[in-house]
Design an enzyme around this catalytic site. Sequence first.
Site, PDB file in Angstrom:
ATOM      1  N   LEU A 245      -0.779 -14.578  -9.144  1.00 31.45           N
ATOM      2  CA  LEU A 245      -0.464 -13.177  -8.864  1.00 31.45           C
ATOM      3  C   LEU A 245      -1.047 -12.780  -7.499  1.00 31.45           C
ATOM      4  O   LEU A 245      -1.898 -11.894  -7.390  1.00 31.45           O
ATOM      5  CB  LEU A 245      -1.004 -12.275  -9.975  1.00 31.45           C
ATOM      6  CG  LEU A 245      -0.570 -12.620 -11.400  1.00 31.45           C
ATOM      7  CD1 LEU A 245      -1.112 -11.582 -12.386  1.00 31.45           C
ATOM      8  CD2 LEU A 245       0.949 -12.713 -11.519  1.00 31.45           C
ATOM      9  N   HIS A 246      -0.556 -13.469  -6.461  1.00 32.67           N
ATOM     10  CA  HIS A 246      -1.123 -13.302  -5.113  1.00 32.67           C
ATOM     11  C   HIS A 246      -1.323 -11.835  -4.724  1.00 32.67           C
ATOM     12  O   HIS A 246      -2.426 -11.407  -4.386  1.00 32.67           O
ATOM     13  CB  HIS A 246      -0.197 -13.938  -4.072  1.00 32.67           C
ATOM     14  CG  HIS A 246      -0.073 -15.417  -4.155  1.00 32.67           C
ATOM     15  ND1 HIS A 246      -1.087 -16.274  -3.808  1.00 32.67           N
ATOM     16  CD2 HIS A 246       0.976 -16.197  -4.524  1.00 32.67           C
ATOM     17  CE1 HIS A 246      -0.679 -17.533  -3.972  1.00 32.67           C
ATOM     18  NE2 HIS A 246       0.565 -17.505  -4.395  1.00 32.67           N
ATOM     19  N   ASP A 247      -0.218 -11.075  -4.734  1.00 35.01           N
ATOM     20  CA  ASP A 247      -0.236  -9.733  -4.150  1.00 35.01           C
ATOM     21  C   ASP A 247      -1.129  -8.760  -4.907  1.00 35.01           C
ATOM     22  O   ASP A 247      -1.655  -7.804  -4.325  1.00 35.01           O
ATOM     23  CB  ASP A 247       1.185  -9.175  -4.082  1.00 35.01           C
ATOM     24  CG  ASP A 247       2.063  -9.941  -3.097  1.00 35.01           C
ATOM     25  OD1 ASP A 247       1.511 -10.702  -2.276  1.00 35.01           O
ATOM     26  OD2 ASP A 247       3.295  -9.781  -3.148  1.00 35.01           O
TER      27      ASP A 247
END
Length: 313
Positions: A245-247
């Site tokens: 869930l990078h962002d």
Amino acid sequence: MKKIPVILDVDLGVDDACAVLLAFKSSNIEVLGVTTVFGNRQLERTNRNTLAFLEFIGKENIPVAKGADKPLVKMLEKYVDEGPYVVHGAEGLGYAEVPKFTKKNITLSAEDFIADTVRKYDKKITLIPVGPLTNIAKFIQKYPELLDKIETISLMGGGIDFGNITPYAEVNIYCDAEAAKIVFESGIPIIMCPLDATEKGFITCNERENITKVNCGDLGHFMFKALDCYGKFYEEVAKKDGCVLHDSMAVVAVSKPEILKFKPALIDIITKGKQYGRTIEITNTQENIKHNCMVATDVDRKEFIDLFFESLK
């Protein structure tokens, strides 16, 4: 509790949708608006996805300003059509169908909307860009007199030790390294959430299966379908233990920074040659080296994923 006023800047794909949810569900964040940019797909898709997703989650009153459809200097690369197709699905939202919507963009461009908002607001505003930094760079170039109205820029981008589109570069920075260089040299306080930290914030296959068990109705089914496509890429192609869930980390760095670890750093952006888009940490033997950002280095994964599940309820 005083809320932190923010503007989100998104190239809305799967992990952007997770970040948007987290921002709206955070008890100490007030989302003043959203700006859109090319990145995960071309601008028309990312902008459409943003309008549709906001209406789907009941935030149709939030203004959305359309931003850049190409980088500042270089040509829009073929990657924008082909690369994210594999990761984010044909329409940018995994296996989930784009919800029907009637919401429209406001007339202001992204950079003009940011400027208009910071002029009107009585507190400093935080920008949270989770795609290419083109809109933020345009704002910096066009409105230098307003930079002191920005509290911080919390961004997802870069990689200290590795990239994900080339061995050197992370995709958001690679999409427009010239814009990133403008942002990092602006003097605005920056929080950088690079791959080194974001890849520690993953949701496992088993956890993903539990999404529809949360009491969240249509939203849970939508996010499961979105993350199912995204997760399969990470597990089958990237060989990761779950999807990342990078962002979302750029949002959590503002809403709950205590679950992250940071270090000060001086970051430079390479804009030429085979290392184009690389974020380099400049080291110096001097103890008083001036840094231009705080870099996230680690995350409490359990608390991070718990926050995501809470945002679904």
